[in-house]
Design an enzyme around this catalytic site. Structure first.
Site, mmCIF file in Angstrom:
data_model
loop_
_atom_site.group_PDB
_atom_site.id
_atom_site.type_symbol
_atom_site.label_atom_id
_atom_site.label_comp_id
_atom_site.label_asym_id
_atom_site.label_seq_id
_atom_site.Cartn_x
_atom_site.Cartn_y
_atom_site.Cartn_z
ATOM 1 C CE LYS A 290 -4.284 1.621 2.119
ATOM 2 N NZ LYS A 290 -5.290 1.408 3.179
ATOM 3 C CD GLU A 376 -19.476 -3.357 8.328
ATOM 4 O OE1 GLU A 376 -18.796 -2.476 7.783
ATOM 5 O OE2 GLU A 376 -19.584 -4.521 7.881
ATOM 6 N NE ARG A 404 -21.723 -3.732 4.123
ATOM 7 C CZ ARG A 404 -20.610 -4.291 3.658
ATOM 8 N NH1 ARG A 404 -19.477 -4.118 4.293
ATOM 9 N NH2 ARG A 404 -20.646 -5.041 2.576
#
Length: 627
Positions: A290, A376, A404
């Site tokens: 990243k 979640e 969600r």
């Protein structure tokens, strides 16, 4: 802008595919350069895009997009994809009002096969496309690109479980950079990291970097070294650790390939060309870094996950802190103070440590901090289990992500009346992230749930007061607050509470009363000056202060409700229900977000377009009163 001669020739992927494979490293270098310079000027997601450059080039080079379907998970890494698919000349507008979306968006380009923004949807969507193609007799291929952070979510494994048992040609590319927004948590990332080939790759990279100058001078030495490297890697691939990594996905019915260096674009092309011809479910494990190519982002990918615009400079900076404390910061300080006062308090976050303001809490109370990853649903059920045993869980979650976990909120918390508090950040319009991240529905979907207590603070101090009030209750509660800063109200250091279900009259006027909820109280106070209107800060959506509503209905000729939430089923609808219950017939104007999909852009501009800025509110009320 820097000179990018090869990239200048590419308006569509077909032009990329016309190039010789040997020229792709130059394309990737130029693409990274363009990306660096453009994001510096516009702001936006940064480190994730830098890490996906070579992978994006290779995918568009091998797969016949848009006929072949390419689905990006979350979409934080989609900028290189946009640049290669005809939108380079509009990248200066990204995340701005009327400009390019920050995520793939079906209405924006035929190359954006699926609209994304939330994590872990790519495998299921690509599987649906693959099955649809099979039913229609198409030979087009479907590819899902998913990060190792998004792979931790249950939805990803549901899709893997389904796809692995199907006769379908599907490629899942696991882009493994050991990060989500924060460092990954959980057993799966550790499992992936245990693969010995990754260690071998790092070892050989170091050896080659240190010895290439010597080997280049010895005839035939480099070729021999490469053969030895290949042989040792082949032997390593048979080691137990690798077999275990293979077995995870092969037990799901996928044929595993990898891990592969995600920054070697030519190698990626070779591997993808082979995979495109294979039948059945395939999984390619790609190792990337990243922030690759920009040292600051490589060294601190959390800080450089997203950056703010910095015109006319070559140096990207992480988002600066606001002059006034944000609501997120108000929550972050409150949760530390409350935890110091109550040993029962624990915090749960679904992979949003920085975004939810929990960095200090994790440092001070590490044993009471739980990052469950991008999960979640699990976060909410986990909180319910904790609450059953006398712990006081606070779930720090964005409004859009709480959607969600709706079933878990209903079934695992509210129906059992468990004392779980939801600290709901990003409620309302969010700006550049657009409709996938806008928290415009929580008042509507929360207030119909039994046992819930719902609070909406109107300023920074109210936020702290209502957090303390809801935490003290032995019931499921939610405090929803907007993104960004408030109006600069001084904030108490205490843990005082206020009466539950009682509003406050902030301005006493005549004839017209504005019944305002949460973030809309401040603009309502400004708009009220024109009409000498009363303004009520309701504080609570559930239980709502019926007595105050009835009092205002009795003493005023006109009522206006205003909320930063969908009009349908929201707080305005609640006021209408109260009036109907008491057989009161009174003119009421309901102001909120209409039944539309909102846009992305500057929040102030969006609120004005939605009729929820002070000026727009004043205009709408004036026109309604005059009609």
């Amino acid at each position: 802008m820097s000179h990018t001669p090869l990239l200048d020739l590419i308006e569509q992927p077909q032009q990329l595919r016309a190039l010789d494979k040997g020229r792709l490293p130059q394309v990737a270098d130029e693409l990274r350069t363009f990306l660096l310079e453009s994001v510096v000027r516009t702001g936006g997601h940064f480190a994730s895009n830098l890490g996906a450059v070579e992978l994006t080039v290779a995918l568009h080079y091998v797969y016949h997009t848009p006929d072949d379907k390419l689905v990006w998970d979350v979409g934080h890494q989609s900028y290189p994809h946009k640049i290669l698919t005809g939108r380079r000349n509009r990248m200066h507008t990204i995340r701005q009002y009327g400009g390019l979306a920050g995520f793939p968006k079906r209405s924006e380009s035929e190359y954006d096969t699926f609209g994304v923004g939330h994590s872990s949807t790519s495998i299921g969507a690509a599987l649906g496309m693959a099955i649809a193609g099979k039913l229609q007799g198409s030979h087009n291929r479907s590819v899902a690109v998913i990060g190792d952070g998004a792979m931790t979510a249950g939805q990803a494994f549901e899709a893997l479980n389904c796809a692995g048992d199907m006769d379908v040609d599907l490629l899942v590319v696991l882009n493994d950079n050991e990060m989500s927004i924060s460092p990954n948590v959980g057993a799966l990332p550790k499992y992936l990291a245990s693969n010995v080939v990754r260690d071998m790759h790092g070892l050989f990279s170091t050896i080659k970097a240190q010895s290439s100058k010597v080997l280049d001078k010895l005839p035939g030495a480099m070729e021999i070294a490469q053969k030895v490297e290949h042989k040792i890697k082949s032997m390593a691939s048979e080691a137990d650790h690798v077999k275990q990594s293979l077995s995870l996905f092969e037990n799901f019915g996928f044929e595993y390939t990898g891990p592969v260096d995600g920054h070697d674009v030519e190698k990626l092309v070779d591997v993808l060309q082979d995979l495109r011809g294979r039948k059945g479910p395939q999984l390619l494990h790609v190792i990337t870094k990243k922030g690759n190519g920009y040292k600051l982002a490589e060294n601190d990918p959390v800080k450089y996950h997203a950056v703010s615009a910095k015109p006319q400079t070559q140096v990207a900076e992480a988002k600066p802190a606001a002059a006034k404390p944000t609501y997120t910061e108000i929550f972050g300080k409150w949760i530390c103070d409350q935890a110091a006062a109550d040993q029962r308090l624990v915090v749960i976050t679904p992979a949003m440590r920085e975004g939810s303001g929990l960095v200090e809490f994790e440092q001070r109370f590490p044993e009471r901090y739980f990052d469950v990853g991008i999960a979640e649903q699990h976060a909410v059920t986990f909180a319910g289990g904790l609450a059953c045993e006398g712990v006081k869980p606070v779930v720090a979650i964005y409004s859009t992500f709480l959607q969600r976990a709706y079933d878990q909120l209903v079934h695992d918390v509210a129906l059992q009346n468990l004392p779980v508090m939801f600290a709901i950040d990003r409620a309302g319009v969010v700006g550049a992230d657009g409709p996938t991240h806008a928290g415009l529905y929580d008042l509507s979907f929360l207030r119909c749930i039994p046992n819930m207590v719902i609070a909406a603070p109107s300023d920074e101090n109210e936020c702290r007061l209502l957090l303390s009030t809801c935490y003290a209750l032995d019931a499921p509660t939610a405090v929803r607050y907007p993104r960004g800063s408030g109006c600069g109200t001084p904030v108490s250091d205490g843990l005082e509470t206020v009466p539950v279900g009682k509003g406050v009259l902030r301005r006493e006027g005549r004839q017209t009363a504005i019944i305002a909820f949460g973030s809309m109280v401040q603009p309502a106070l400004t708009a009220a000056e024109t009409f000498d209107a009363s303004v009520a800060d309701m504080r609570f959506v559930k239980p709502v202060d019926e007595a105050l509503i009835l009092e205002l209905a009795k003493s005023h000729d006109y009522l206006v409700t205003v909320e930063e939430n969908a009009e349908q089923g929201g707080a305005g609808s609640l006021v209408l229900e109260v009036l109907a219950k008491h057989k009161i017939c009174k003119p009421v104007l309901v102001l909120g977000v209409a039944d539309i999909v909102t846009e992305h852009g500057d929040p102030a501009k969006l609120l004005d377009d939605l009729g929820l800025s002070a000026a727009a509110m004043e205009k709408r009320i004036g026109e309604w009163l005059a009609a």
